[in-house]
Design an enzyme around this catalytic site. Structure first.
Site, PDB file in Angstrom:
ATOM      1  N   HIS A 171      -2.764  -3.146   8.132  1.00 38.81           N
ATOM      2  CA  HIS A 171      -4.129  -3.604   7.168  1.00 38.81           C
ATOM      3  C   HIS A 171      -4.832  -2.299   6.668  1.00 38.81           C
ATOM      4  CE1 HIS A 171      -7.453  -5.368   5.342  1.00 38.81           C
ATOM      5  NE2 HIS A 171      -8.303  -4.680   6.595  1.00 38.81           N
TER       6      HIS A 171
ATOM      7  N   HIS B  71       0.887  -1.116  -0.043  1.00 42.04           N
ATOM      8  CA  HIS B  71       0.123  -0.086   0.110  1.00 42.04           C
ATOM      9  C   HIS B  71       0.810   1.224  -0.087  1.00 42.04           C
ATOM     10  CE1 HIS B  71      -3.597  -2.452   0.492  1.00 42.04           C
ATOM     11  NE2 HIS B  71      -3.036  -3.142   1.526  1.00 42.04           N
TER      12      HIS B  71
END
Length: 161
Positions: A156, A42
């Site tokens: 996450h 990410h």
């Protein structure tokens, strides 16, 4: 009675199969900590094009990931979000370790357009740039493998909003 029992056993097997597939989508490669895998998926967009950037992730997972979001910010900035107030994670109401970014960041969302299960290097992605808020789950760092400067780390990307 026998057809009902047989049918219910098939349904149970199908459900377990679906759970196994869904669970396998959230598995990290063993050489990474959860924070390192978060950063790889990410933060570290290795190319400005989704198709090329996703090859890195797909090679680790040995499959074409359906979608992924790259936050165009630094790992340190996301770590700072871990200091924002805790909230219930939107994707898993039993988890209370999520944090809202509080400000929008530029990001690129990659969406699989051409799957290629036989050859993951042929997977193609469309990309959508945006400025959005995000919600991230954070945990204590892996004491053995994560750098000590960040005691709490993102693990996450729960949602972009």
């Amino acid at each position: 009675m026998v057809p009902k029992l047989f049918t219910s056993q098939i349904c149970l097997l199908l459900l377990l199969g679906l759970l196994a597939v869904e669970g396998s989508l959230h598995v990290k490669p063993p050489q990474f900590t959860w924070a390192q895998w978060f950063e790889t998926q990410h933060i570290n967009m290795t190319s400005q094009q989704c198709t090329n950037a996703m090859q890195v992730i797909n090679n680790y997972q040995r499959r074409c990931k359906n979608q992924n979001t790259f936050l165009l910010t630094t790992f340190a900035n996301v770590v700072n979000v871990c200091g924002n107030p805790n909230m219930t994670c939107p994707s898993n109401k039993t988890r209370k370790n999520c944090h809202h970014s509080g400000s929008q960041v530029p990001l690129i969302h990659c969406n699989l357009t051409t799957p290629s299960p036989q050859n993951i290097s042929n997977c193609r992605y469309a990309q959508t740039p945006a400025n959005m808020f995000y919600i991230v789950a954070c945990d204590n760092r892996d004491q053995r493998r994560d750098p000590p400067q960040y005691p709490v780390v993102p693990v996450h990307l729960d949602r972009i909003i």
